[in-house]
Write an enzyme that holds these catalytic residues in place. Structure first.
Site, PDB file in Angstrom:
ATOM      1  N   SER A  37       0.767  -1.000  -0.119  1.00 23.43           N
ATOM      2  CA  SER A  37       0.054   0.148   0.051  1.00 23.43           C
ATOM      3  C   SER A  37       0.758   1.080   0.073  1.00 23.43           C
ATOM      4  O   SER A  37       0.544   2.274  -0.346  1.00 23.43           O
ATOM      5  CB  SER A  37      -0.801   0.130   1.378  1.00 23.43           C
TER       6      SER A  37
ATOM      7  N   HIS B  94      -0.478  -2.036  -7.318  1.00 25.24           N
ATOM      8  CA  HIS B  94      -1.548  -1.760  -6.000  1.00 25.24           C
ATOM      9  C   HIS B  94      -2.706  -2.035  -6.466  1.00 25.24           C
ATOM     10  O   HIS B  94      -3.393  -1.046  -7.108  1.00 25.24           O
ATOM     11  CB  HIS B  94      -0.913  -0.496  -5.667  1.00 25.24           C
TER      12      HIS B  94
END
Ligand code: 3HC
Length: 285
Positions: free
Chosen positions: A120, A141
């Protein structure tokens, strides 16, 4: 090169859905986790989810069977990654653990394999030099729940080749996602920078006693039109993740402002990590 085989390392919050999403999109997928309980849960999820899609009329039985045949849950990183064209790492947000894993993947995988991280916040240039293939180490991501959320952020660090970026953008599209490309590495990429700002404000308002978490969620949903309030979202993405991310950031910066909020520390310590454990801010039992 064409990506047909994907390995997903880590079957937790994000990994199990990334793997299933790839299998539903026709990739040959192998998914692993060091924790056998988590791996078993991922297998149950795949079976239940596919059956539920069929029952809901969203998927044909044939497509569900095909997707299930496309995915194997295997016990080791070696078994998952030895013949992969693309590895997507989705393990805990800890730089040392990720570096060790990438060094291992570098040994196991064929020379052409792209090693992507679903981190993240951790940019791939902090991991790439643990391998001998920095040009093939990149951020990819996904968002939670990965089967639903359309966005994928691909981040082109200075070490990443144009070919790697192109292949990742293509793979994301084949998974039914809408990828965006960041031309520079930046902490939190795009979305988590916005998320962090909202979340910090929500936690500050709660810690100041301005309103309850329920009312803050209600305000954000009904006043801003967000699908979920910040505390519901914390429960969904995991309070443990929020804690680890803040601690990692604090370790790096030494800035007390980066420490997790008192509420997050309290919830983390109590083991109230959100939906996945049945209790976070809200009760899911
Ligand atoms: N897993 C898989 N699918 C799910 C799901 C889950 N956990 N939750 C919901 N779904 C599916 C349902 O099956 C349903 O599919 P269908 O319409 O095709 O039948 C669809 O999503 C809608 O579900 P519901 O009607 O039950 O519920 P909602 O309409 O409230 O949607 C939601 C649920 C999609 C989670 C929605 O509330 C939402 O979009 N919330 C915001 C999520 C978000 O902001 N995610 C980003 C988090 S930040 C992040 O991930 C970054 C990381 O680095 C931490």
């Amino acid at each position: 090169m064409e990506i047909t085989k994907i390995a997903v390392i880590g079957a937790g919050n994000m990994g199990h859905q990334i793997a299933l999403c790839a299998a539903l999109s026709g990739f040959q997928v192998k998914c692993t986790d060091t924790n056998t309980e988590i791996l078993d849960k991922a297998i149950r999820f795949a079976d239940d989810y596919l059956q539920e899609r069929v029952s809901k009329g969203k998927l044909s039985q044939e497509a569900a069977d095909q997707a299930r045949n496309n995915i194997a849950f295997v016990p080791t990183v070696e078994a998952a990654a030895a013949d992969a064209d693309l590895v997507i790492e989705a393990v805990i947000e800890n730089l040392a653990i990720k570096r060790k894993l990438f060094a291992q993947l570098d040994q196991i995988c064929p020379a052409h394999t792209i090693l992507a991280t679903n981190s993240s916040y951790i940019v791939s240039s902090k991991i790439a030099d643990a391998t001998t293939r920095a040009d093939k180490v990149c951020n990819m991501h996904f968002f939670n729940p990965a089967l639903v959320m359309k966005l994928v952020e691909v981040v082109q660090g200075p070490h990443v080749s144009a070919e790697t970026v192109e292949l990742l953008m293509e793979a994301a599209k084949k998974m039914g996602k809408t990828p965006v490309l960041l031309h520079k590495e930046i902490y939190g990429f795009l979305v988590n920078r916005f998320l962090q700002a909202t979340r910090q404000e929500a936690l500050k308002l709660l810690d100041m006693g301005v309103a309850s978490y329920e009312d803050i969620d209600t305000a954000v949903k009904n006043g801003l039109g967000y699908p979920m309030g910040p505390f519901q979202l914390l429960d969904l993405t995991g309070i443990d993740l929020a804690y680890h991310v803040s601690m990692e950031r604090y370790r790096e910066s030494g800035d007390p402002a980066d420490r997790p909020s008192p509420t997050v520390v309290e919830k983390f310590t109590k083991g109230e990590w959100g939906k996945k454990v049945g209790k976070g801010f809200y009760d899911y039992e």
